[in-house]
Scaffold this motif. Sequence first.
Motif, PDB file in Angstrom:
ATOM      1  N   LYS A 141       0.838  -1.194   0.000  1.00 13.51           N
ATOM      2  CA  LYS A 141       0.000   0.000   0.000  1.00 13.51           C
ATOM      3  C   LYS A 141       0.876   1.249   0.000  1.00 13.51           C
ATOM      4  CE  LYS A 141      -2.646  -0.224   3.566  1.00 13.51           C
ATOM      5  NZ  LYS A 141      -3.644  -0.346   4.632  1.00 13.51           N
ATOM      6  N   PRO A 142       0.391   2.334  -0.622  1.00 15.88           N
ATOM      7  CA  PRO A 142       1.168   3.575  -0.644  1.00 15.88           C
ATOM      8  C   PRO A 142       1.536   4.066   0.753  1.00 15.88           C
ATOM      9  CG  PRO A 142      -0.611   3.726  -2.220  1.00 15.88           C
ATOM     10  CD  PRO A 142      -0.801   2.444  -1.457  1.00 15.88           C
ATOM     11  N   SER A 143       0.639   3.901   1.715  1.00 15.96           N
ATOM     12  CA  SER A 143       0.950   4.342   3.076  1.00 15.96           C
ATOM     13  C   SER A 143       2.100   3.522   3.659  1.00 15.96           C
ATOM     14  CB  SER A 143      -0.287   4.230   3.967  1.00 15.96           C
ATOM     15  OG  SER A 143      -0.728   2.884   4.034  1.00 15.96           O
ATOM     16  N   GLU A 144       2.159   2.235   3.330  1.00 16.86           N
ATOM     17  CA  GLU A 144       3.256   1.394   3.804  1.00 16.86           C
ATOM     18  C   GLU A 144       4.571   1.799   3.151  1.00 16.86           C
ATOM     19  OE1 GLU A 144       3.358  -0.979   6.133  1.00 16.86           O
ATOM     20  OE2 GLU A 144       1.267  -0.592   6.624  1.00 16.86           O
ATOM     21  N   LYS A 145       4.522   2.169   1.868  1.00 20.28           N
ATOM     22  CA  LYS A 145       5.728   2.633   1.182  1.00 20.28           C
ATOM     23  C   LYS A 145       6.264   3.891   1.855  1.00 20.28           C
ATOM     24  CE  LYS A 145       4.931   1.005  -3.510  1.00 20.28           C
ATOM     25  NZ  LYS A 145       4.739   1.391  -4.906  1.00 20.28           N
ATOM     26  N   ASN A 146       5.347   4.827   2.133  1.00 24.46           N
ATOM     27  CA  ASN A 146       5.762   6.072   2.781  1.00 24.46           C
ATOM     28  C   ASN A 146       6.342   5.803   4.163  1.00 24.46           C
ATOM     29  OD1 ASN A 146       4.953   7.600   0.596  1.00 24.46           O
ATOM     30  ND2 ASN A 146       2.898   7.929   1.403  1.00 24.46           N
ATOM     31  N   ARG A 147       5.730   4.914   4.906  1.00 18.85           N
ATOM     32  CA  ARG A 147       6.215   4.576   6.243  1.00 18.85           C
ATOM     33  C   ARG A 147       7.618   3.975   6.173  1.00 18.85           C
ATOM     34  NH1 ARG A 147       2.190   0.969   9.047  1.00 18.85           N
ATOM     35  NH2 ARG A 147       1.020   2.905   9.093  1.00 18.85           N
ATOM     36  N   ARG A 148       7.822   3.071   5.206  1.00 16.08           N
ATOM     37  CA  ARG A 148       9.133   2.448   5.041  1.00 16.08           C
ATOM     38  C   ARG A 148      10.187   3.493   4.663  1.00 16.08           C
ATOM     39  NH1 ARG A 148      10.908   0.581   0.410  1.00 16.08           N
ATOM     40  NH2 ARG A 148       8.838   0.268  -0.432  1.00 16.08           N
ATOM     41  N   ARG A 149       9.832   4.415   3.781  1.00 15.88           N
ATOM     42  CA  ARG A 149      10.783   5.456   3.368  1.00 15.88           C
ATOM     43  C   ARG A 149      11.119   6.389   4.524  1.00 15.88           C
ATOM     44  NH1 ARG A 149       7.818   6.574  -2.336  1.00 15.88           N
ATOM     45  NH2 ARG A 149       8.704   4.807  -3.439  1.00 15.88           N
ATOM     46  N   ARG A 150      10.115   6.738   5.328  1.00  7.16           N
ATOM     47  CA  ARG A 150      10.377   7.604   6.484  1.00  7.16           C
ATOM     48  C   ARG A 150      11.295   6.927   7.497  1.00  7.16           C
ATOM     49  NH1 ARG A 150       4.718   9.067   8.521  1.00  7.16           N
ATOM     50  NH2 ARG A 150       4.252   7.516   7.013  1.00  7.16           N
ATOM     51  N   ARG A 151      11.047   5.639   7.760  1.00  7.52           N
ATOM     52  CA  ARG A 151      11.905   4.903   8.692  1.00  7.52           C
ATOM     53  C   ARG A 151      13.340   4.845   8.189  1.00  7.52           C
ATOM     54  NH1 ARG A 151       8.081  -0.266  10.141  1.00  7.52           N
ATOM     55  NH2 ARG A 151       6.623   0.845  11.480  1.00  7.52           N
ATOM     56  N   LYS A 152      13.485   4.615   6.877  1.00  7.93           N
ATOM     57  CA  LYS A 152      14.823   4.567   6.302  1.00  7.93           C
ATOM     58  C   LYS A 152      15.509   5.920   6.437  1.00  7.93           C
ATOM     59  CE  LYS A 152      17.337   3.347   2.150  1.00  7.93           C
ATOM     60  NZ  LYS A 152      17.259   2.899   0.754  1.00  7.93           N
ATOM     61  N   ALA A 153      14.775   7.000   6.191  1.00  8.18           N
ATOM     62  CA  ALA A 153      15.345   8.338   6.313  1.00  8.18           C
ATOM     63  C   ALA A 153      15.765   8.616   7.758  1.00  8.18           C
ATOM     64  CB  ALA A 153      14.335   9.384   5.840  1.00  8.18           C
ATOM     65  N   GLN A 154      14.964   8.168   8.721  1.00  6.27           N
ATOM     66  CA  GLN A 154      15.313   8.356  10.128  1.00  6.27           C
ATOM     67  C   GLN A 154      16.584   7.583  10.477  1.00  6.27           C
ATOM     68  OE1 GLN A 154      11.832   7.099  12.237  1.00  6.27           O
ATOM     69  NE2 GLN A 154      10.901   9.146  12.226  1.00  6.27           N
ATOM     70  N   ARG A 155      16.696   6.343   9.990  1.00  3.41           N
ATOM     71  CA  ARG A 155      17.902   5.545  10.259  1.00  3.41           C
ATOM     72  C   ARG A 155      19.132   6.209   9.667  1.00  3.41           C
ATOM     73  NH1 ARG A 155      14.789   1.019   8.682  1.00  3.41           N
ATOM     74  NH2 ARG A 155      15.932   0.975   6.717  1.00  3.41           N
ATOM     75  N   MET A 156      19.001   6.707   8.448  1.00  2.00           N
ATOM     76  CA  MET A 156      20.130   7.354   7.797  1.00  2.00           C
ATOM     77  C   MET A 156      20.526   8.631   8.542  1.00  2.00           C
ATOM     78  SD  MET A 156      20.881   5.248   5.521  1.00  2.00           S
ATOM     79  CE  MET A 156      21.931   5.956   4.310  1.00  2.00           C
ATOM     80  N   ALA A 157      19.537   9.380   9.019  1.00  3.01           N
ATOM     81  CA  ALA A 157      19.833  10.596   9.770  1.00  3.01           C
ATOM     82  C   ALA A 157      20.547  10.259  11.082  1.00  3.01           C
ATOM     83  CB  ALA A 157      18.544  11.363  10.047  1.00  3.01           C
ATOM     84  N   GLN A 158      20.110   9.196  11.745  1.00  6.32           N
ATOM     85  CA  GLN A 158      20.756   8.788  12.990  1.00  6.32           C
ATOM     86  C   GLN A 158      22.192   8.341  12.739  1.00  6.32           C
ATOM     87  OE1 GLN A 158      18.292   5.767  14.697  1.00  6.32           O
ATOM     88  NE2 GLN A 158      17.049   7.227  15.846  1.00  6.32           N
ATOM     89  N   MET A 159      22.400   7.632  11.658  1.00  6.64           N
ATOM     90  CA  MET A 159      23.759   7.181  11.342  1.00  6.64           C
ATOM     91  C   MET A 159      24.660   8.376  11.048  1.00  6.64           C
ATOM     92  SD  MET A 159      23.056   3.807   9.048  1.00  6.64           S
ATOM     93  CE  MET A 159      24.767   3.551   8.683  1.00  6.64           C
ATOM     94  N   GLY A 160      24.117   9.388  10.419  1.00  6.78           N
ATOM     95  CA  GLY A 160      24.899  10.575  10.112  1.00  6.78           C
ATOM     96  C   GLY A 160      25.298  11.341  11.359  1.00  6.78           C
ATOM     97  N   THR A 161      24.422  11.375  12.353  1.00  5.11           N
ATOM     98  CA  THR A 161      24.753  12.102  13.583  1.00  5.11           C
ATOM     99  C   THR A 161      25.702  11.294  14.461  1.00  5.11           C
ATOM    100  OG1 THR A 161      22.774  11.204  14.666  1.00  5.11           O
ATOM    101  CG2 THR A 161      22.586  13.355  13.613  1.00  5.11           C
ATOM    102  N   ARG A 162      25.697   9.990  14.376  1.00  7.08           N
ATOM    103  CA  ARG A 162      26.576   9.146  15.197  1.00  7.08           C
ATOM    104  C   ARG A 162      28.023   9.279  14.762  1.00  7.08           C
ATOM    105  NH1 ARG A 162      23.277   3.483  15.415  1.00  7.08           N
ATOM    106  NH2 ARG A 162      21.529   4.222  16.620  1.00  7.08           N
ATOM    107  N   ARG A 163      28.236   9.408  13.479  1.00  6.08           N
ATOM    108  CA  ARG A 163      29.606   9.422  12.963  1.00  6.08           C
ATOM    109  C   ARG A 163      30.333  10.715  13.289  1.00  6.08           C
ATOM    110  NH1 ARG A 163      28.679   6.579   7.109  1.00  6.08           N
ATOM    111  NH2 ARG A 163      28.111   4.558   7.938  1.00  6.08           N
ATOM    112  N   ARG A 164      29.613  11.743  13.547  1.00  4.94           N
ATOM    113  CA  ARG A 164      30.254  13.050  13.776  1.00  4.94           C
ATOM    114  C   ARG A 164      30.735  13.208  15.157  1.00  4.94           C
ATOM    115  NH1 ARG A 164      26.073  16.773  10.356  1.00  4.94           N
ATOM    116  NH2 ARG A 164      26.604  15.851   8.394  1.00  4.94           N
TER     117      ARG A 164
END
Length: 63
Positions: A40-63
Amino acid sequence: MIKVRARAGESVQAMVKRFKKMCEKEGLIRDMKRNSYYEKPSEKNRRRRRKAQRMAQMGTRRR
Protein backbone atom coordinates in the motif's frame (compact mmCIF):
# COMPACT_ATOMS: atom_id res chain seq x y z
CA MET A 1 21.00 -4.94 -18.41
CA ILE A 2 23.70 -7.08 -16.88
CA LYS A 3 26.00 -9.00 -19.20
CA VAL A 4 28.69 -11.48 -18.22
CA ARG A 5 31.33 -12.47 -20.72
CA ALA A 6 33.52 -15.51 -20.26
CA ARG A 7 37.08 -14.82 -19.27
CA ALA A 8 39.92 -16.99 -20.50
CA GLY A 9 39.80 -20.34 -18.72
CA GLU A 10 36.79 -19.39 -16.56
CA SER A 11 34.29 -22.08 -15.62
CA VAL A 12 30.54 -21.75 -15.92
CA GLN A 13 30.18 -21.83 -12.13
CA ALA A 14 32.52 -18.86 -11.80
CA MET A 15 30.52 -16.94 -14.41
CA VAL A 16 27.26 -17.65 -12.57
CA LYS A 17 28.87 -16.52 -9.31
CA ARG A 18 30.00 -13.25 -10.93
CA PHE A 19 26.51 -12.76 -12.40
CA LYS A 20 24.87 -13.24 -8.99
CA LYS A 21 27.26 -10.74 -7.39
CA MET A 22 26.51 -8.19 -10.11
CA CYS A 23 22.75 -8.67 -9.62
CA GLU A 24 23.13 -8.24 -5.87
CA LYS A 25 25.25 -5.12 -6.30
CA GLU A 26 22.66 -3.57 -8.64
CA GLY A 27 19.85 -4.38 -6.19
CA LEU A 28 17.82 -6.44 -8.66
CA ILE A 29 17.06 -9.25 -6.24
CA ARG A 30 15.89 -6.80 -3.59
CA ASP A 31 13.63 -5.05 -6.11
CA MET A 32 12.17 -8.33 -7.32
CA LYS A 33 11.33 -9.38 -3.77
CA ARG A 34 9.81 -5.99 -3.02
CA ASN A 35 7.67 -6.06 -6.16
CA SER A 36 6.51 -9.64 -5.72
CA TYR A 37 3.58 -8.48 -3.59
CA TYR A 38 1.44 -5.36 -3.46
CA GLU A 39 2.43 -2.73 -0.95
CA LYS A 40 0.00 0.00 0.00
CA PRO A 41 1.17 3.57 -0.64
CA SER A 42 0.95 4.34 3.08
CA GLU A 43 3.26 1.39 3.80
CA LYS A 44 5.73 2.63 1.18
CA ASN A 45 5.76 6.07 2.78
CA ARG A 46 6.21 4.58 6.24
CA ARG A 47 9.13 2.45 5.04
CA ARG A 48 10.78 5.46 3.37
CA ARG A 49 10.38 7.60 6.48
CA ARG A 50 11.91 4.90 8.69
CA LYS A 51 14.82 4.57 6.30
CA ALA A 52 15.35 8.34 6.31
CA GLN A 53 15.31 8.36 10.13
CA ARG A 54 17.90 5.54 10.26
CA MET A 55 20.13 7.35 7.80
CA ALA A 56 19.83 10.60 9.77
CA GLN A 57 20.76 8.79 12.99
CA MET A 58 23.76 7.18 11.34
CA GLY A 59 24.90 10.57 10.11
CA THR A 60 24.75 12.10 13.58
CA ARG A 61 26.58 9.15 15.20
CA ARG A 62 29.61 9.42 12.96
CA ARG A 63 30.25 13.05 13.78
